[in-house]
Motif scaffolding. Structure first.
Motif, mmCIF file in Angstrom:
data_model
loop_
_atom_site.group_PDB
_atom_site.id
_atom_site.type_symbol
_atom_site.label_atom_id
_atom_site.label_comp_id
_atom_site.label_asym_id
_atom_site.label_seq_id
_atom_site.Cartn_x
_atom_site.Cartn_y
_atom_site.Cartn_z
ATOM 1 N N UNK A 141 41.381 40.980 36.711
ATOM 2 C CA UNK A 141 40.992 39.637 37.124
ATOM 3 C C UNK A 141 41.384 38.614 36.061
ATOM 4 N N UNK A 142 41.750 37.426 36.524
ATOM 5 C CA UNK A 142 41.939 36.268 35.650
ATOM 6 C C UNK A 142 40.721 35.374 35.860
ATOM 7 N N UNK A 143 39.961 35.138 34.787
ATOM 8 C CA UNK A 143 38.651 34.498 34.882
ATOM 9 C C UNK A 143 38.572 33.314 33.919
ATOM 10 N N UNK A 144 37.854 32.285 34.334
ATOM 11 C CA UNK A 144 37.577 31.155 33.438
ATOM 12 C C UNK A 144 36.153 30.680 33.696
ATOM 13 N N UNK A 145 35.580 30.043 32.690
ATOM 14 C CA UNK A 145 34.199 29.562 32.773
ATOM 15 C C UNK A 145 34.197 28.088 33.144
ATOM 16 N N UNK A 146 33.460 27.757 34.214
ATOM 17 C CA UNK A 146 33.370 26.364 34.637
ATOM 18 C C UNK A 146 32.035 26.141 35.327
ATOM 19 N N UNK A 147 31.374 25.032 34.991
ATOM 20 C CA UNK A 147 30.099 24.651 35.597
ATOM 21 C C UNK A 147 29.067 25.788 35.532
ATOM 22 N N UNK A 148 28.943 26.360 34.342
ATOM 23 C CA UNK A 148 27.944 27.386 34.034
ATOM 24 C C UNK A 148 28.138 28.673 34.834
ATOM 25 N N UNK A 149 29.354 28.919 35.262
ATOM 26 C CA UNK A 149 29.648 30.162 35.976
ATOM 27 C C UNK A 149 31.019 30.682 35.569
ATOM 28 N N UNK A 150 31.147 32.002 35.574
ATOM 29 C CA UNK A 150 32.471 32.595 35.432
ATOM 30 C C UNK A 150 33.117 32.603 36.812
ATOM 31 N N UNK A 151 34.310 32.063 36.902
ATOM 32 C CA UNK A 151 35.000 31.939 38.185
ATOM 33 C C UNK A 151 36.310 32.722 38.158
ATOM 34 N N UNK A 152 36.578 33.436 39.226
ATOM 35 C CA UNK A 152 37.777 34.261 39.329
ATOM 36 C C UNK A 152 38.917 33.408 39.880
ATOM 37 N N UNK A 153 39.981 33.277 39.090
ATOM 38 C CA UNK A 153 41.148 32.505 39.511
ATOM 39 C C UNK A 153 42.169 33.385 40.227
ATOM 40 N N UNK A 154 42.195 34.651 39.873
ATOM 41 C CA UNK A 154 43.123 35.583 40.502
ATOM 42 C C UNK A 154 42.696 37.004 40.213
ATOM 43 N N UNK A 155 43.145 37.931 41.063
ATOM 44 C CA UNK A 155 42.757 39.333 40.881
ATOM 45 C C UNK A 155 43.738 40.236 41.604
ATOM 46 N N UNK A 156 43.559 41.535 41.419
ATOM 47 C CA UNK A 156 44.393 42.489 42.128
ATOM 48 C C UNK A 156 43.986 42.547 43.591
ATOM 49 N N UNK A 157 44.969 42.738 44.444
ATOM 50 C CA UNK A 157 44.713 42.853 45.877
ATOM 51 C C UNK A 157 44.496 44.297 46.310
ATOM 52 N N UNK A 158 44.771 45.238 45.397
ATOM 53 C CA UNK A 158 44.592 46.643 45.753
ATOM 54 C C UNK A 158 43.971 47.422 44.596
ATOM 55 N N UNK A 159 44.787 48.076 43.787
ATOM 56 C CA UNK A 159 44.256 48.883 42.689
ATOM 57 C C UNK A 159 44.300 48.095 41.385
ATOM 58 N N UNK A 160 43.449 48.493 40.442
ATOM 59 C CA UNK A 160 43.427 47.855 39.124
ATOM 60 C C UNK A 160 44.613 48.332 38.296
ATOM 61 N N UNK A 161 44.997 47.536 37.307
ATOM 62 C CA UNK A 161 46.157 47.900 36.484
ATOM 63 C C UNK A 161 45.894 49.187 35.710
ATOM 64 N N UNK A 162 44.653 49.379 35.240
ATOM 65 C CA UNK A 162 44.334 50.612 34.529
ATOM 66 C C UNK A 162 44.412 51.821 35.433
ATOM 67 N N UNK A 163 43.964 51.660 36.677
ATOM 68 C CA UNK A 163 44.052 52.741 37.648
ATOM 69 C C UNK A 163 45.503 53.078 37.951
ATOM 70 N N UNK A 164 46.350 52.062 38.011
ATOM 71 C CA UNK A 164 47.784 52.271 38.234
ATOM 72 C C UNK A 164 48.386 53.098 37.098
#
Length: 301
Positions: A141-164
């Motif tokens: 996941x690509x995450x950033x903090x905004x308005x007192x919350x961690x927000x996901x800007x992007x992520x994997x659509x299937x498997x995680x990179x470590x799982x790959x």
């Protein structure tokens, strides 16, 4: 305040003790770990991983207390990984945490695995308001903090990179000791030829299943080996190199886009895959071009 934390969301079991001093500083008093390692070509099943955690969690707690030079009377709060993660290992460790809280008469706090990674990374590195690349066996996941919350800007659509990476290591029968990703990283340093693999970035999201399928197809077609060299075929080291370069380029692209969106000049890489030096190098080159800086955690105790 002194806290003891229990982490068992996957095959690595950890027990740590930290002290939050009156001056605001946080001190790591102990950080004990034991990893469930399976034979080459095999993954770790939830049932077997849970059994490992049950067998080792009490000895690790005793070692952590001894190393920190603390007793149970010194502990103010018990923390444990609440999720996300593998169900059976999480439950095993949660039961131990709950039992300790009852026996020791201490408050208990469930910690979000993802937020724990981020806050730990910020504490260790000193990053202020970074774009976070969270890359592990179960998360990308690509995450950033905004308005007192961690927000996901992007992520994997299937498997995680470590799982790959883990699954590819099984395909080429690479050792799981100390970890599949680490061994792929070492083999990639010996690679000399880049093999084109699917590069799948969709907006801010990424997909890794096609890369894994293509890499497996190349292996099935046969690899060049020292015993049977073939100039027309790649080596396992070439494939490790190509896989890393493709996966990490995708992650750098989406992270850079998030940096541009929120106007940040900091990148914090967390999660097990974040200790990969090649990923840190590629991310560092991107950040340098943006007059930015990369913060990363590693495998040090």
């Amino acid at each position: 305040m002194i806290a003891i934390g229990l982490e068992g969301s996957a095959n690595k079991l950890g027990v740590g003790i930290i002290e939050h001093a009156s001056d605001g500083q946080v001190h790591v008093l102990s950080n004990i770990r034991d990893t469930y390692i399976t034979p080459p070509g095999q993954g770790f099943l939830p049932r077997d991983t849970a059994a490992h955690h049950r067998a080792w969690v009490i000895p690790l707690i005793k070692r952590a207390l001894k190393e920190a030079n603390k007793t149970r009377e010194d502990i103010d709060v018990i923390c444990f990984t609440k999720g996300p993660g593998m169900g059976a290992p999480l439950v095993s460790v949660a039961i131990v945490a709950r039992t300790l809280a009852l026996l020791w008469d201490k408050p208990i706090v469930g910690v979000n695995h993802c937020v724990g990674h981020i806050e730990m990374g910020r504490q260790i590195t000193g990053a202020q308001n970074p774009v976070v690349l969270y890359v592990s066996g179960g998360n990308t996941q690509v995450i950033a903090y905004a308005q007192r919350r961690y927000r996901i800007f992007g992520e994997t659509l299937d498997i995680a990179v470590g799982n790959c990476l883990d699954r590819f290591a099984r395909i080429i029968n690479l050792s799981n000791d100390p970890s599949p990703g680490y061994n792929i990283e070492q083999e990639a340093k010996k690679g000399k030829k880049y093999i084109e693999l699917p590069y799948t970035v969709k907006g801010m999201d990424v997909s890794f299943s096609g890369i894994l399928s293509q890499a497996e197809a190349v292996v099935q077609q046969g690899l060049s080996t020292p015993e049977r060299p073939d100039e027309n075929k790649p080596t396992a080291q070439d494939l490790c190199f190509s896989l890393q370069e493709t996966l990490f380029a995708m992650l750098v692209e989406t992270t850079e886009r998030a940096m541009a969106h929120i106007g940040s000049r900091e990148v914090l890489i967390v999660g097990g895959v974040g200790s990969n030096m090649r990923l840190q190098e590629m991310m560092g080159q991107m950040a340098e071009q943006r007059d930015g800086k990369v913060f990363a955690t590693d495998e040090r105790p």
